[in-house]
Design an enzyme around this catalytic site. Structure first.
Site, PDB file in Angstrom:
ATOM      1  N   GLU A   1       7.452  -2.705  13.708  1.00 26.52           N
ATOM      2  CA  GLU A   1       6.113  -2.794  14.301  1.00 26.52           C
ATOM      3  C   GLU A   1       5.137  -2.792  13.128  1.00 26.52           C
ATOM      4  O   GLU A   1       4.947  -1.755  12.481  1.00 26.52           O
ATOM      5  CB  GLU A   1       5.856  -1.587  15.214  1.00 26.52           C
ATOM      6  CG  GLU A   1       6.762  -1.518  16.426  1.00 26.52           C
ATOM      7  CD  GLU A   1       6.421  -2.565  17.479  1.00 26.52           C
ATOM      8  OE1 GLU A   1       5.278  -3.051  17.501  1.00 26.52           O
ATOM      9  OE2 GLU A   1       7.320  -2.915  18.257  1.00 26.52           O
TER      10      GLU A   1
ATOM     11  N   CYS B   1      -3.381  -0.280  14.960  1.00 31.30           N
ATOM     12  CA  CYS B   1      -2.748  -1.576  14.678  1.00 31.30           C
ATOM     13  C   CYS B   1      -3.294  -2.654  15.596  1.00 31.30           C
ATOM     14  O   CYS B   1      -3.360  -3.816  15.216  1.00 31.30           O
ATOM     15  CB  CYS B   1      -1.235  -1.473  14.787  1.00 31.30           C
ATOM     16  SG  CYS B   1      -0.680  -0.774  16.340  1.00 31.30           S
TER      17      CYS B   1
HETATM   18  P1  NDP Z   1       3.092   1.989   5.152  1.00 31.59           P
HETATM   19  O1  NDP Z   1       3.836   0.734   5.292  1.00 31.59           O
HETATM   20  O2  NDP Z   1       2.413   2.317   3.877  1.00 31.59           O
HETATM   21  O3  NDP Z   1       4.036   3.247   5.442  1.00 31.59           O
HETATM   22  C1  NDP Z   1       4.774   3.395   6.648  1.00 31.59           C
HETATM   23  C2  NDP Z   1       5.886   4.404   6.432  1.00 31.59           C
HETATM   24  O4  NDP Z   1       6.865   3.859   5.546  1.00 31.59           O
HETATM   25  C3  NDP Z   1       5.424   5.711   5.777  1.00 31.59           C
HETATM   26  O5  NDP Z   1       6.145   6.787   6.341  1.00 31.59           O
HETATM   27  C4  NDP Z   1       5.816   5.492   4.339  1.00 31.59           C
HETATM   28  O6  NDP Z   1       5.972   6.682   3.619  1.00 31.59           O
HETATM   29  C5  NDP Z   1       7.141   4.786   4.507  1.00 31.59           C
HETATM   30  N1  NDP Z   1       7.608   4.047   3.327  1.00 31.59           N
HETATM   31  C6  NDP Z   1       6.910   3.673   2.221  1.00 31.59           C
HETATM   32  N2  NDP Z   1       7.705   2.974   1.374  1.00 31.59           N
HETATM   33  C7  NDP Z   1       8.921   2.902   1.943  1.00 31.59           C
HETATM   34  C8  NDP Z   1      10.164   2.289   1.595  1.00 31.59           C
HETATM   35  N3  NDP Z   1      10.309   1.606   0.457  1.00 31.59           N
HETATM   36  N4  NDP Z   1      11.216   2.412   2.434  1.00 31.59           N
HETATM   37  C9  NDP Z   1      11.075   3.070   3.615  1.00 31.59           C
HETATM   38  N5  NDP Z   1       9.926   3.678   4.007  1.00 31.59           N
HETATM   39  C10 NDP Z   1       8.870   3.586   3.193  1.00 31.59           C
HETATM   40  O7  NDP Z   1       2.075   1.985   6.390  1.00 31.59           O
HETATM   41  P2  NDP Z   1       0.883   2.949   6.666  1.00 31.59           P
HETATM   42  O8  NDP Z   1       1.388   4.351   6.786  1.00 31.59           O
HETATM   43  O9  NDP Z   1      -0.197   2.642   5.676  1.00 31.59           O
HETATM   44  O10 NDP Z   1       0.432   2.503   8.131  1.00 31.59           O
HETATM   45  C11 NDP Z   1      -0.551   1.573   8.372  1.00 31.59           C
HETATM   46  C12 NDP Z   1       0.075   0.258   8.811  1.00 31.59           C
HETATM   47  O11 NDP Z   1       0.874   0.453   9.957  1.00 31.59           O
HETATM   48  C13 NDP Z   1      -0.953  -0.793   9.204  1.00 31.59           C
HETATM   49  O12 NDP Z   1      -0.593  -2.026   8.646  1.00 31.59           O
HETATM   50  C14 NDP Z   1      -0.827  -0.863  10.717  1.00 31.59           C
HETATM   51  O13 NDP Z   1      -1.211  -2.075  11.282  1.00 31.59           O
HETATM   52  C15 NDP Z   1       0.629  -0.571  10.906  1.00 31.59           C
HETATM   53  N6  NDP Z   1       0.863  -0.074  12.260  1.00 31.59           N
HETATM   54  C16 NDP Z   1       1.508  -0.898  13.151  1.00 31.59           C
HETATM   55  C17 NDP Z   1       1.704  -0.478  14.454  1.00 31.59           C
HETATM   56  C18 NDP Z   1       2.418  -1.349  15.448  1.00 31.59           C
HETATM   57  O14 NDP Z   1       2.778  -0.869  16.517  1.00 31.59           O
HETATM   58  N7  NDP Z   1       2.651  -2.609  15.175  1.00 31.59           N
HETATM   59  C19 NDP Z   1       1.231   0.822  14.906  1.00 31.59           C
HETATM   60  C20 NDP Z   1       0.593   1.593  13.878  1.00 31.59           C
HETATM   61  C21 NDP Z   1       0.409   1.134  12.593  1.00 31.59           C
HETATM   62  P3  NDP Z   1       4.720   7.266   2.771  1.00 31.59           P
HETATM   63  O15 NDP Z   1       3.555   7.369   3.718  1.00 31.59           O
HETATM   64  O16 NDP Z   1       5.236   8.568   2.343  1.00 31.59           O
HETATM   65  O17 NDP Z   1       4.477   6.262   1.665  1.00 31.59           O
END
Ligand code: NDP
Length: 511
Positions: free
Chosen positions: A247, A281
């Protein structure tokens, strides 16, 4: 990976930990362990050990715990809201409307619907070789699910997917964003109080590397986050052929047709553009308005945007909260400055807010925007509403579809049949007519993106079946010692079978 990771420090006992901030004030409010690959492997072993017993509890046994948890969320809503607000900076109302209501509804929904969506299905087949046999489709829990979540909705979008995964009979390890781990820990406390067996649900706090380590250990990854990180997760999952559901980001368009109720369109654009500080999102991220109603729409949005109260106050005192993720303020500022440099006008806001610490950006309305600007083409994920005048609906649809993303969209028009016809032409996973975003609360309706917005969906039957393996069962109850097509082959039997297949399939009309 988060653009700016929290600095990791070592505790007296030699463990790594990271700080959690209140983004409305900038104060450090907690420290959490930064778990490494060995910790995740140990958690995975634990999760796998206890999963068969959790599965054996059946829908009824698991459902009892989920229903208790539904009540627990309501009984503890003020505590949960306080935790959510402390790590996200959102308003009380944003937390109540989009997190508590979702979480409480979801526990009940999956308790009731998991048995329906995952019931064994009898299958009928026209294949002649299986006549008289029992054919079944079964949905079997995959085992251990890894859920990786973002920071914008720590309950709804991070913890939310754990509920169907658990209801299906899986153990779950949740890796919340390093920015917002406290809500998940609070909900883990609730699940324990409600009787979930030890090890069935575990929270793995840590940075991006913790998420990456989780991908290696589980039977399926449910990822919500940015498109860039989603691609990394999918790449890593490919090494172990682990299935993923992604997502990802969005840039949701709203189309306002000439016959729209302009008041409703303006209120909806403003609310779902600014809700949760625009960090949703499926926020309204860009608006296309047909020329005849453009001036009226802009005037209404502008008036109402000026009246918004931004701050960190108690329930009812503020409308828009702070930004949650500090680097997001820079992204919003970059988009607004880029738009201004290319000729856009700022009608409201357009600057970082003046507050006592924390990370803020003012609710902002932009006009005279076009598709050369980042504010119209990239996910802003902040409290901005860029509005563009379009000649007609054809131009509106063309502009709406001119995006790498395809998550949500909305169309406004009084002639709802016509508006629906426009909606059907928008490339998005979900489109609302005379509404926006609220489709997310209908847990029966699939929610997922197309194009760069993701793979798979949540909610509905697909939102729980993805946490299961489809197993096909064929049972032969009454049978002869040997079927006619079995060894030894004989020319006579082969000729008979050939004739039989010819009779069955060879009589079709030729074009
Ligand atoms: P990120 O992609 O930065 O992070 C998402 C998660 O992935 C965090 O827990 C992060 O950890 C973790 N992560 C980071 N690097 C890795 C890796 N290499 N391997 C596995 N996991 C990893 O997203 P955001 O937290 O900034 O969220 C915002 C984004 O989410 C926006 O683009 C938004 O549109 C999207 N979103 C989409 C939704 C949907 O339903 N389609 C709903 C809500 C949000 P850490 O934070 O510790 O870096």
């Amino acid at each position: 990976m988060a653009a700016t990771e929290q600095p990791v420090q070592e505790t007296a006992s030699g463990k790594q930990e990271f700080a959690v901030e209140n983004p409305a004030t900038g104060e450090v409010i907690a420290h959490c362990p930064d778990l490494g690959a060995a910790d995740i492997a140990a958690m995975a072993r634990r999760g796998r050990e206890v999963q068969p017993a959790w599965d054996a509890l059946g829908f009824e046994g698991r459902g009892r715990i989920l229903r208790r948890m539904q009540k627990w969320v309501i009984d503890h809503q003020d505590e949960i809201i306080a935790v959510i607000r402390s790590e996200t900076g959102k308003t009380y109302e944003d937390a109540l409307i989009a997190e508590i209501s979702y979480g409480a509804a979801a526990f009940g929904f999956w308790a009731v619907n998991a048995p329906k969506y995952l019931a064994d299905e009898k299958v009928k087949s026209s294949a002649v070789l299986v006549k008289g046999k029992k054919l079944m489709l079964r949905h079997k829990p995959l085992g251990l699910i890894g859920v990786i979540g973002p920071w914008n909705y720590p309950l709804t979008n991070s913890f939310g997917d754990c509920i169907p995964a658990l209801a299906a009979g899986n153990s779950v390890i949740l890796k919340p964003s390093e920015i917002t781990p406290l809500t998940s820990l609070k909900l883990a406390e609730g699940l324990r109080e409600c009787g979930i067996p030890e090890g069935v649900f575990q929270v793995a706090t840590g940075l991006g590397a913790t998420g990456a380590a989780l991908v290696d250990q589980v039977d399926m990854i449910m990822f919500t986050g940015s498109t860039a990180t989603g691609k990394k997760v999918m790449q890593k999952a490919a090494e172990t052929l682990t299935p993923v559901s992604l997502e990802l980001g969005g840039k949701d368009p709203m189309i306002v047709l000439a016959d729209a109720d302009v008041d409703r369109a303006a209120n909806t654009a403003l609310y779902y553009g600014m809700f949760n500080g625009g960090q949703t999102c499926i926020s309204v991220e860009r608006v296309y308005v047909e020329a005849p109603v453009y001036d009226e729409f802009v005037a209404k949005v502008t008036d109402r945007a000026r009246a918004l109260r931004q701050g960190d106050g108690p329930s009812g005192s503020v409308d828009v909260g702070s930004m949650t993720f500090p680097p997001q303020v820079d992204i919003v500022e970059r988009h607004v400055e880029d738009a201004k440099a290319k000729g856009a006008k700022v009608l409201v806001g357009g600057a970082r807010g003046e507050h006592d610490g924390g990370y803020w950006y003012e609710p902002t309305v932009l006009v005279d925007v076009d598709h050369t600007m980042s504010a119209m083409m990239e996910e802003t994920f902040g409290p901005t509403l860029p509005i563009m005048k379009v000649r007609d609906e054809e131009e509106a649809i063309k502009m709406a579809n001119d995006s790498p993303y395809g998550l949500g969209a909305s169309v406004f028009g009084r002639d709802t049949r016509h508006a629906e016809a426009v909606a059907r032409r928008v490339e998005a996973g979900a489109v609302c007519v005379n509404d926006a975003l609220i489709n997310y609360s209908a847990l029966e309706l699939p929610m997922g993106g197309v194009k760069a917005s993701g793979i798979g969906s949540r909610h509905g039957a697909g939102g729980i079946r993805k946490f299961t393996q489809q197993q096909a069962l064929l049972v032969t109850r009454f049978a002869t010692k040997k079927d006619p097509h079995m060894y030894p082959y004989s020319a006579k039997m082969t000729a008979r079978l050939g004739k039989f297949f010819g009779f069955l399939y060879g009589r079709g009309k030729r074009d």
